[in-house]
Design an enzyme around this catalytic site. Sequence first.
Site, short mmCIF file in Angstrom:
data_model
loop_
_atom_site.label_atom_id
_atom_site.label_comp_id
_atom_site.label_asym_id
_atom_site.label_seq_id
_atom_site.Cartn_x
_atom_site.Cartn_y
_atom_site.Cartn_z
N LYS A 1 8.77 5.61 -6.93
CA LYS A 1 7.52 5.68 -7.70
C LYS A 1 7.75 5.29 -9.14
O LYS A 1 7.02 4.47 -9.70
CB LYS A 1 6.96 7.11 -7.64
CG LYS A 1 5.77 7.22 -6.71
CD LYS A 1 5.12 8.59 -6.70
CE LYS A 1 4.32 8.72 -5.42
NZ LYS A 1 3.92 10.06 -5.10
N GLU B 1 -0.72 0.67 16.40
CA GLU B 1 -1.05 1.95 17.05
C GLU B 1 -1.93 2.84 16.18
O GLU B 1 -2.87 3.48 16.65
CB GLU B 1 0.25 2.67 17.41
CG GLU B 1 0.08 3.99 18.14
CD GLU B 1 -0.55 3.82 19.52
OE1 GLU B 1 -1.78 3.95 19.60
OE2 GLU B 1 0.18 3.56 20.49
N GLY C 1 0.84 -1.20 0.00
CA GLY C 1 0.00 0.00 0.00
C GLY C 1 0.87 1.24 0.00
O GLY C 1 1.49 1.57 1.01
N GLY D 1 1.20 5.40 2.68
CA GLY D 1 2.40 4.67 2.30
C GLY D 1 3.48 5.60 1.75
O GLY D 1 4.66 5.48 2.10
N LYS E 1 -13.07 1.17 16.03
CA LYS E 1 -12.07 1.59 17.02
C LYS E 1 -12.49 1.17 18.43
O LYS E 1 -11.66 0.78 19.25
CB LYS E 1 -11.84 3.10 16.92
CG LYS E 1 -11.14 3.45 15.60
CD LYS E 1 -11.18 4.93 15.27
CE LYS E 1 -10.52 5.17 13.91
NZ LYS E 1 -10.75 6.55 13.42
N LYS F 1 -7.50 -1.48 10.20
CA LYS F 1 -8.31 -1.89 11.37
C LYS F 1 -8.93 -3.28 11.23
O LYS F 1 -9.40 -3.85 12.21
CB LYS F 1 -9.45 -0.88 11.57
CG LYS F 1 -9.01 0.48 12.03
CD LYS F 1 -10.19 1.42 12.30
CE LYS F 1 -10.68 2.07 11.04
NZ LYS F 1 -9.82 3.10 10.46
N ASP G 1 -16.82 3.40 11.36
CA ASP G 1 -15.39 3.61 11.60
C ASP G 1 -15.11 3.77 13.11
O ASP G 1 -14.15 3.20 13.64
CB ASP G 1 -14.93 4.85 10.83
CG ASP G 1 -13.49 5.21 11.12
OD1 ASP G 1 -12.61 4.45 10.70
OD2 ASP G 1 -13.26 6.26 11.76
#
Lengths: 358, 358
Positions: free
Chosen positions: A59, A142, A8, A13, A222, A115, A218
């Site tokens: 890239k 984290e 990613g 990223g 969490k 997540k 979302d």
Amino acid sequence: MVNIGIIGVGLVGSELISQLSAHISQNKTSTFKVIALMNSTKQLLSNSSYLPLNLSSWKKDLNTKGTTSNLTSFINYLSESPTLSVVIDNTSSQEIANSYPLFIEKGLHIVTPNKKAFSSDLNLYKEIKEKSNEKKRFIYYESTVGAGLPVLSTLTDLLRTGDKVIKIEGIFSGTLSYIFNEFSKLDGEKKKFSEIVGIAKENGYTEPDPRDDLNGLDVARKVVILSRLVGKDLSLDTLPVENIVPEPLRTLNSATEFMASLPQYDDHFETLNTTANKNRQVLRYVGVIDPIGGKSEVKLVSLPYSHPFAALKGSDNIIAFTTERFPSPLIIQGAGAGAAVTAFGIFSDLFKISERIF
Amino acid sequence: MVNIGIIGVGLVGSELISQLSAHISQNKTSTFKVIALMNSTKQLLSNSSYLPLNLSSWKKDLNTKGTTSNLTSFINYLSESPTLSVVIDNTSSQEIANSYPLFIEKGLHIVTPNKKAFSSDLNLYKEIKEKSNEKKRFIYYESTVGAGLPVLSTLTDLLRTGDKVIKIEGIFSGTLSYIFNEFSKLDGEKKKFSEIVGIAKENGYTEPDPRDDLNGLDVARKVVILSRLVGKDLSLDTLPVENIVPEPLRTLNSATEFMASLPQYDDHFETLNTTANKNRQVLRYVGVIDPIGGKSEVKLVSLPYSHPFAALKGSDNIIAFTTERFPSPLIIQGAGAGAAVTAFGIFSDLFKISERIF
């Protein structure tokens, strides 16, 4: 050296590569070495000597020298390296998350802001935790909650030193933080709810379809991540979540239709706000982790003006840990979304792993 | 196993032993083992097999079986252990801080809430940092600033991932936090300054002589610790510190005399407060670390009611990091003093070291 493979290379990223690249060029003794990159179509692996990729031209190199992306060959390449490797998953892919147990089997450490592995199927979560213990491989995540804010690390420290978590409350969505900080205040200029959602969308603060923020999913993820860390087997399908998208707008086909219809509900939100303001309160969209009472939930609430969440500004996140040792809660606040702070969280995790494997 | 030797078994040390003891009894796989204890008069060492001390009777054992305390023999005992040892210094002794280079030479890791080594002589600080790098021994001191709040760990993460610190501001003293949160507010009951200092003293929130809080030295030490971590060679003798003890009271011989004379200056503080309140501001005693402008200082300031420091309650600390990645600051808030949260910070550091040596 710590070999790094990055899956990613979009906003987060790219920012991570830029932070890593600056670090490596400024620290002769840096132990980090990026040897593999992958996006949804291509991958770029270094050679069999595992020399570092040139991060100043990644890239172009990915585009011109990259081969068709193939998760199996990418992972095998990393796991065959003579020194320990860390794979960084910057995607939001459930499929890649499903492969974490395999990554660990193959001897890889994992860092991720994704997540999915920690908030979807409970069995996957347990398998990952057990395998990482058994194989002594580390998985740090984290940035899944509050981006780079030290939320999971603080909770981990509280728990493992024997503190007892009474409650965790937070504003976990930068988008919903912005919308309600702007919409619901006691002083200053007042705007209509739909107008604020429109501004947030135009500025790129929302998902392409703002309903993906307003539905609370979302935030729910969490809350699930934190609950599980506290030792409660919570899942998305049992967590009460208040979807604040007005019911008739949930089935509309496009974000454009949704935005066109939202003004019809301005009065609804205005009434909620006026009622709160009359009691010198403001509206905030919060997630609550309640390990003792078992009443974890995600909801729109009215909070008194003196509450720490009421003073929030911009799109900041805020998380309050009420524990036995911190009856007046330990509070962490700051930007909880955006490429720079998400990459910061990932990079911090990378340092923590590198300290443990040397 | 991680062998632990504890110097200083007063309030913080006792609480740490109690947290360690609970952890060890609840975790069959705990790697922690306390093998030596020391206070100012006695020390208790385990035997030559380095068996764990009995933590349920340590107080009695130290009293009845303890020998005269001797830092040299204590350190030698730890360093001769067959597995790695950590020494925890819970004192505020400059003399023990001066011995940290020796501890490191002897192969020991260090955890401490003692500010002296990091805020006194700059040469000592540099020697400790260099020796710990050279000998690959770790020194963790989270609890020196904000007790268990994740202040130093967060700053370390920001710095090593390449973020640029623009400013750090904080209310670093629980005592001065309490005094000004009570004294300077826009609403609610108002008390005289001397009255609030009296209440703080009676409740044990202040040093035995409150001038030791009001002179700002404790805050100054924390500002020095943070500045040095940011890479600035600040020292106590060059940092501007506003001593808010009225000048004529500084030379009084006793705390009792000071408390008796303080009411004469209530008007002085009241004037400062009224002036601030007229502009809808409140008084707060802050420490500022300014690595770019070089204007680090400790002072009493007026802050607008909307400032995050203005809403502080009780004796909480608050620390705001403004950085390139966090232009809206990353804020950490909570209890920054007290045995339970200080011991929590020490215990967290101990976990971090144990993770790195296994």
